[in-house]
Design an enzyme around this catalytic site. Sequence first.
Site, PDB file in Angstrom:
ATOM      1  N   CYS A  78       0.824  -1.220   0.000  1.00  0.00           N
ATOM      2  CA  CYS A  78       0.000   0.000   0.000  1.00  0.00           C
ATOM      3  C   CYS A  78       0.858   1.269   0.000  1.00  0.00           C
ATOM      4  CB  CYS A  78      -0.987  -0.055   1.154  1.00  0.00           C
ATOM      5  SG  CYS A  78      -2.456   0.921   0.844  1.00  0.00           S
ATOM      6  N   HIS A 174      -3.324  -5.317   1.738  1.00  0.00           N
ATOM      7  CA  HIS A 174      -2.652  -5.511   3.032  1.00  0.00           C
ATOM      8  C   HIS A 174      -2.669  -6.987   3.454  1.00  0.00           C
ATOM      9  CE1 HIS A 174      -2.340  -1.271   4.406  1.00  0.00           C
ATOM     10  NE2 HIS A 174      -3.338  -1.103   3.557  1.00  0.00           N
ATOM     11  N   GLU A 176      -0.864  -8.454   5.493  1.00  0.00           N
ATOM     12  CA  GLU A 176      -0.577  -8.593   6.925  1.00  0.00           C
ATOM     13  C   GLU A 176      -1.859  -8.644   7.746  1.00  0.00           C
ATOM     14  OE1 GLU A 176      -0.192  -5.969   5.110  1.00  0.00           O
ATOM     15  OE2 GLU A 176      -0.841  -4.167   6.176  1.00  0.00           O
TER      16      GLU A 176
HETATM   17  N1  GLN Z   1      -3.491   6.426   0.889  1.00  0.00           N
HETATM   18  C1  GLN Z   1      -2.277   6.134   1.596  1.00  0.00           C
HETATM   19  C2  GLN Z   1      -1.097   6.915   1.013  1.00  0.00           C
HETATM   20  O1  GLN Z   1      -1.268   7.636   0.097  1.00  0.00           O
HETATM   21  C3  GLN Z   1      -1.977   4.637   1.570  1.00  0.00           C
HETATM   22  C4  GLN Z   1      -3.020   3.887   2.346  1.00  0.00           C
HETATM   23  C5  GLN Z   1      -2.494   2.668   3.039  1.00  0.00           C
HETATM   24  O2  GLN Z   1      -1.291   2.428   3.115  1.00  0.00           O
HETATM   25  N2  GLN Z   1      -3.408   1.920   3.623  1.00  0.00           N
HETATM   26  O3  GLN Z   1      -0.021   6.795   1.501  1.00  0.00           O
END
Ligand code: GLN
Length: 196
Positions: A78, A174, A176
């Site tokens: 992410c 995610h 995890e």
């Molecule tokens: N929207 C977040 C960002 O721009 C990422 C979201 C996440 O890691 N769950 O960093």
Amino acid sequence: MTIGVLALQGDFREHIAALAKLGENAVEIRTVEQLEQVAALIIPGGESTTISLLAKSTGLDLAIAERIKSGMAIYGSCAGMILLANEILDGRDDQISFNAIDITVRRNGFGRQVDSFEAKLKSTLFADLMGVFIRAPKIEKIGTNVEVLAWVEVQGERTPVMVRSGSALATCFHPELNDDGVVHKYFVDMVHNQQS
Ligand code: GLN
């Protein structure tokens, strides 16, 4: 062999727990000295702009870039994917990117309607992979030397959500937060293969 998890911000504890469940040595990384002790690194989900600022202020930005250049295995989930991407859309001008994977990602790219969601993924590696997406980045362009390992279908459109380029791995979701540990196992195998 020890795997580090960047612990500046975000859900690093869950990554440590996922690695520990697989019997791996996992440690939190907050300093350049700690980074020198590990064979590989995970950049967790969280807020890429915040992780960016903290990486700059600790000098970990340059240290991580250097390790990536010398071939260290790295996995970004992410926000971590955003940090590994070559190009970031809707980012902040001062946010950093390690240019480890030739992809273009749009921050929060799945839009408001599907801000956060869970979906069954299609994958070349895993039969029953579920993905938890939380304000996830969307991969809008795939460049050279990028292998797509999983996709999600949202509103009839199929998008890549797990990519690998050499020793760099990234997911929009995610793993995890799943119990199965299969994505972490895949990364751990990458690291072990590299070390052997
Ligand atoms: N929207 C977040 C960002 O721009 C990422 C979201 C996440 O890691 N769950 O960093």
